[in-house]
Design a protein around this motif. Sequence first.
Motif, mmCIF file in Angstrom:
data_model
loop_
_atom_site.group_PDB
_atom_site.id
_atom_site.type_symbol
_atom_site.label_atom_id
_atom_site.label_comp_id
_atom_site.label_asym_id
_atom_site.label_seq_id
_atom_site.Cartn_x
_atom_site.Cartn_y
_atom_site.Cartn_z
ATOM 1 N N LEU A 1 0.846 -1.185 0.000
ATOM 2 C CA LEU A 1 0.000 0.000 0.000
ATOM 3 C C LEU A 1 0.886 1.241 0.000
ATOM 4 O O LEU A 1 1.768 1.384 0.849
ATOM 5 C CB LEU A 1 -0.905 0.001 1.235
ATOM 6 N N TYR A 2 0.658 2.128 -0.980
ATOM 7 C CA TYR A 2 1.372 3.390 -1.099
ATOM 8 C C TYR A 2 0.412 4.519 -0.741
ATOM 9 O O TYR A 2 -0.689 4.584 -1.268
ATOM 10 C CB TYR A 2 1.853 3.618 -2.535
ATOM 11 N N ASP A 3 0.848 5.417 0.139
ATOM 12 C CA ASP A 3 0.074 6.616 0.432
ATOM 13 C C ASP A 3 0.207 7.583 -0.736
ATOM 14 O O ASP A 3 1.043 7.390 -1.628
ATOM 15 C CB ASP A 3 0.587 7.299 1.701
ATOM 16 N N ILE A 4 -0.566 8.657 -0.710
ATOM 17 C CA ILE A 4 -0.459 9.686 -1.744
ATOM 18 C C ILE A 4 0.917 10.362 -1.686
ATOM 19 O O ILE A 4 1.487 10.702 -2.705
ATOM 20 C CB ILE A 4 -1.580 10.737 -1.589
ATOM 21 N N ARG A 5 1.467 10.523 -0.484
ATOM 22 C CA ARG A 5 2.771 11.167 -0.294
ATOM 23 C C ARG A 5 3.758 10.177 0.308
ATOM 24 O O ARG A 5 3.480 9.573 1.336
ATOM 25 C CB ARG A 5 2.623 12.373 0.638
ATOM 26 N N LEU A 6 4.898 10.029 -0.348
ATOM 27 C CA LEU A 6 6.007 9.229 0.178
ATOM 28 C C LEU A 6 7.136 10.202 0.505
ATOM 29 O O LEU A 6 7.269 11.236 -0.140
ATOM 30 C CB LEU A 6 6.506 8.218 -0.846
ATOM 31 N N ALA A 7 7.958 9.852 1.480
ATOM 32 C CA ALA A 7 9.081 10.721 1.848
ATOM 33 C C ALA A 7 10.223 9.859 2.348
ATOM 34 O O ALA A 7 10.037 8.698 2.715
ATOM 35 C CB ALA A 7 8.656 11.728 2.914
ATOM 36 N N GLY A 8 11.405 10.431 2.369
ATOM 37 C CA GLY A 8 12.586 9.731 2.854
ATOM 38 C C GLY A 8 13.834 10.431 2.374
ATOM 39 O O GLY A 8 13.802 11.614 2.015
ATOM 40 N N SER A 9 14.941 9.684 2.344
ATOM 41 C CA SER A 9 16.216 10.215 1.862
ATOM 42 C C SER A 9 16.788 9.275 0.818
ATOM 43 O O SER A 9 16.831 8.058 1.028
ATOM 44 C CB SER A 9 17.214 10.363 3.012
ATOM 45 N N LEU A 10 17.240 9.869 -0.295
ATOM 46 C CA LEU A 10 17.827 9.108 -1.395
ATOM 47 C C LEU A 10 19.339 9.181 -1.355
ATOM 48 O O LEU A 10 19.912 10.232 -1.057
ATOM 49 C CB LEU A 10 17.376 9.691 -2.742
ATOM 50 N N ALA A 11 19.967 8.072 -1.668
ATOM 51 C CA ALA A 11 21.407 8.010 -1.902
ATOM 52 C C ALA A 11 21.599 6.948 -2.984
ATOM 53 O O ALA A 11 20.664 6.230 -3.322
ATOM 54 C CB ALA A 11 22.151 7.630 -0.621
ATOM 55 N N ALA A 12 22.781 6.856 -3.507
ATOM 56 C CA ALA A 12 23.038 5.878 -4.567
ATOM 57 C C ALA A 12 22.700 4.478 -4.070
ATOM 58 O O ALA A 12 23.275 4.002 -3.090
ATOM 59 C CB ALA A 12 24.491 5.947 -5.013
ATOM 60 N N GLY A 13 21.713 3.839 -4.702
ATOM 61 C CA GLY A 13 21.340 2.473 -4.371
ATOM 62 C C GLY A 13 20.551 2.294 -3.092
ATOM 63 O O GLY A 13 20.382 1.164 -2.634
ATOM 64 N N SER A 14 20.054 3.382 -2.499
ATOM 65 C CA SER A 14 19.299 3.202 -1.253
ATOM 66 C C SER A 14 18.296 4.319 -0.994
ATOM 67 O O SER A 14 18.451 5.435 -1.460
ATOM 68 C CB SER A 14 20.245 3.093 -0.047
#
Length: 158
Positions: free
Chosen positions: A84-97
Amino acid sequence: MVNMAAASHSLLLLPFLCLSFLLTSSTSTAPYNPPTVPELMDLFGLPRALLPTTARRYLLHNDGSFELFLDDVCEVEAGGYRVLYDIRLAGSLAAGSVTGLEGVRVRVLFVWVPVTGVEVGGGVVTLSVGPLKKSFPAVGFKTSPRCAVAGSAAADVA
Protein backbone atom coordinates in the motif's frame (compact mmCIF):
# COMPACT_ATOMS: atom_id res chain seq x y z
CA MET A 1 34.33 67.65 -34.23
CA VAL A 2 32.28 64.45 -34.49
CA ASN A 3 32.31 62.53 -37.75
CA MET A 4 28.57 62.34 -38.61
CA ALA A 5 29.00 59.35 -40.95
CA ALA A 6 30.69 57.29 -38.22
CA ALA A 7 28.06 58.30 -35.64
CA SER A 8 25.14 57.33 -37.88
CA HIS A 9 26.88 54.05 -38.73
CA SER A 10 27.19 53.27 -35.00
CA LEU A 11 23.54 54.11 -34.43
CA LEU A 12 22.52 51.71 -37.20
CA LEU A 13 24.49 48.89 -35.54
CA LEU A 14 22.94 49.45 -32.11
CA PRO A 15 19.65 47.55 -32.77
CA PHE A 16 21.57 44.60 -34.23
CA LEU A 17 23.89 44.48 -31.21
CA CYS A 18 20.92 44.54 -28.83
CA LEU A 19 19.14 41.79 -30.76
CA SER A 20 22.31 39.71 -30.84
CA PHE A 21 22.70 40.08 -27.07
CA LEU A 22 19.09 39.06 -26.43
CA LEU A 23 19.36 36.00 -28.66
CA THR A 24 22.58 34.75 -27.10
CA SER A 25 21.44 35.36 -23.54
CA SER A 26 18.07 33.66 -24.04
CA THR A 27 19.52 30.56 -25.71
CA SER A 28 22.29 30.15 -23.15
CA THR A 29 19.80 29.72 -20.30
CA ALA A 30 17.58 26.88 -21.44
CA PRO A 31 14.59 26.00 -19.24
CA TYR A 32 15.25 23.42 -16.54
CA ASN A 33 13.69 20.07 -17.33
CA PRO A 34 14.01 17.91 -14.21
CA PRO A 35 14.20 14.13 -14.64
CA THR A 36 10.94 12.20 -14.58
CA VAL A 37 10.32 9.86 -11.64
CA PRO A 38 11.58 6.81 -13.62
CA GLU A 39 14.67 8.76 -14.74
CA LEU A 40 15.30 9.81 -11.14
CA MET A 41 15.16 6.15 -10.09
CA ASP A 42 17.75 5.34 -12.77
CA LEU A 43 20.02 8.17 -11.60
CA PHE A 44 20.07 6.73 -8.06
CA GLY A 45 20.48 3.10 -9.19
CA LEU A 46 17.04 2.03 -8.00
CA PRO A 47 14.67 -0.21 -9.97
CA ARG A 48 11.84 1.77 -11.55
CA ALA A 49 9.44 -0.99 -10.50
CA LEU A 50 9.75 -0.03 -6.82
CA LEU A 51 7.08 2.58 -7.52
CA PRO A 52 3.66 2.31 -9.12
CA THR A 53 3.01 3.94 -12.48
CA THR A 54 1.05 6.76 -10.78
CA ALA A 55 4.24 8.24 -9.25
CA ARG A 56 4.76 11.36 -11.35
CA ARG A 57 5.72 14.34 -9.17
CA TYR A 58 8.47 14.85 -6.62
CA LEU A 59 10.56 17.33 -4.69
CA LEU A 60 14.23 16.47 -4.24
CA HIS A 61 16.21 18.59 -1.80
CA ASN A 62 19.99 19.18 -1.82
CA ASP A 63 20.47 16.97 1.25
CA GLY A 64 18.92 13.96 -0.56
CA SER A 65 15.58 14.15 1.23
CA PHE A 66 12.57 13.84 -1.02
CA GLU A 67 8.82 13.95 -1.21
CA LEU A 68 7.11 11.94 -3.94
CA PHE A 69 3.45 12.26 -4.85
CA LEU A 70 1.07 9.71 -6.35
CA ASP A 71 -2.25 10.47 -7.99
CA ASP A 72 -4.11 8.60 -5.22
CA VAL A 73 -3.62 5.95 -2.54
CA CYS A 74 -2.42 2.85 -4.34
CA GLU A 75 -2.53 -0.86 -3.52
CA VAL A 76 -0.54 -3.34 -5.59
CA GLU A 77 0.20 -7.04 -5.58
CA ALA A 78 3.96 -7.62 -5.80
CA GLY A 79 5.77 -10.89 -5.32
CA GLY A 80 2.85 -12.42 -3.46
CA TYR A 81 2.61 -9.45 -1.09
CA ARG A 82 0.05 -6.66 -0.90
CA VAL A 83 1.75 -3.26 -0.83
CA LEU A 84 0.00 0.00 0.00
CA TYR A 85 1.37 3.39 -1.10
CA ASP A 86 0.07 6.62 0.43
CA ILE A 87 -0.46 9.69 -1.74
CA ARG A 88 2.77 11.17 -0.29
CA LEU A 89 6.01 9.23 0.18
CA ALA A 90 9.08 10.72 1.85
CA GLY A 91 12.59 9.73 2.85
CA SER A 92 16.22 10.22 1.86
CA LEU A 93 17.83 9.11 -1.39
CA ALA A 94 21.41 8.01 -1.90
CA ALA A 95 23.04 5.88 -4.57
CA GLY A 96 21.34 2.47 -4.37
CA SER A 97 19.30 3.20 -1.25
CA VAL A 98 16.31 4.89 0.31
CA THR A 99 16.30 5.45 4.07
CA GLY A 100 13.71 6.84 6.46
CA LEU A 101 10.99 5.85 4.02
CA GLU A 102 7.47 6.95 4.92
CA GLY A 103 4.23 6.18 3.14
CA VAL A 104 4.73 2.55 2.07
CA ARG A 105 3.32 -0.48 3.91
CA VAL A 106 3.23 -4.20 3.21
CA ARG A 107 0.63 -6.61 4.51
CA VAL A 108 2.13 -9.34 6.68
CA LEU A 109 -0.51 -11.83 7.79
CA PHE A 110 -3.28 -9.50 9.06
CA VAL A 111 -1.20 -6.39 9.78
CA TRP A 112 0.10 -3.55 7.59
CA VAL A 113 3.81 -3.07 8.42
CA PRO A 114 5.78 0.01 7.27
CA VAL A 115 8.56 -0.38 4.72
CA THR A 116 11.25 1.96 6.07
CA GLY A 117 14.11 1.44 3.64
CA VAL A 118 15.38 -0.04 0.39
CA GLU A 119 18.90 -1.15 -0.55
CA VAL A 120 19.95 -2.29 -4.01
CA GLY A 121 23.19 -4.11 -4.78
CA GLY A 122 24.63 -7.33 -6.11
CA GLY A 123 21.49 -8.17 -8.07
CA VAL A 124 19.36 -8.05 -4.91
CA VAL A 125 16.75 -5.60 -3.61
CA THR A 126 16.52 -5.59 0.19
CA LEU A 127 13.51 -4.04 1.91
CA SER A 128 13.52 -2.99 5.55
CA VAL A 129 10.10 -3.98 6.89
CA GLY A 130 9.67 -3.01 10.50
CA PRO A 131 12.68 -4.47 12.33
CA LEU A 132 13.25 -7.14 9.64
CA LYS A 133 14.93 -7.17 6.25
CA LYS A 134 13.70 -9.18 3.29
CA SER A 135 15.71 -9.62 0.08
CA PHE A 136 14.38 -10.29 -3.42
CA PRO A 137 16.17 -10.88 -6.74
CA ALA A 138 16.40 -7.58 -8.65
CA VAL A 139 15.13 -9.30 -11.82
CA GLY A 140 11.70 -9.41 -10.17
CA PHE A 141 11.54 -5.59 -10.35
CA LYS A 142 11.21 -5.20 -14.12
CA THR A 143 7.74 -3.64 -14.45
CA SER A 144 6.16 -0.91 -12.35
CA PRO A 145 3.04 -2.21 -10.65
CA ARG A 146 -0.38 -0.87 -11.57
CA CYS A 147 -2.66 0.28 -8.79
CA ALA A 148 -5.77 -1.65 -7.83
CA VAL A 149 -8.66 -0.02 -6.01
CA ALA A 150 -7.28 0.83 -2.59
CA GLY A 151 -10.45 1.78 -0.73
CA SER A 152 -10.64 -1.41 1.36
CA ALA A 153 -6.93 -1.39 2.17
CA ALA A 154 -7.03 2.25 3.21
CA ALA A 155 -9.97 1.48 5.51
CA ASP A 156 -8.07 -1.50 7.01
CA VAL A 157 -5.08 0.71 7.83
CA ALA A 158 -6.98 3.67 9.29
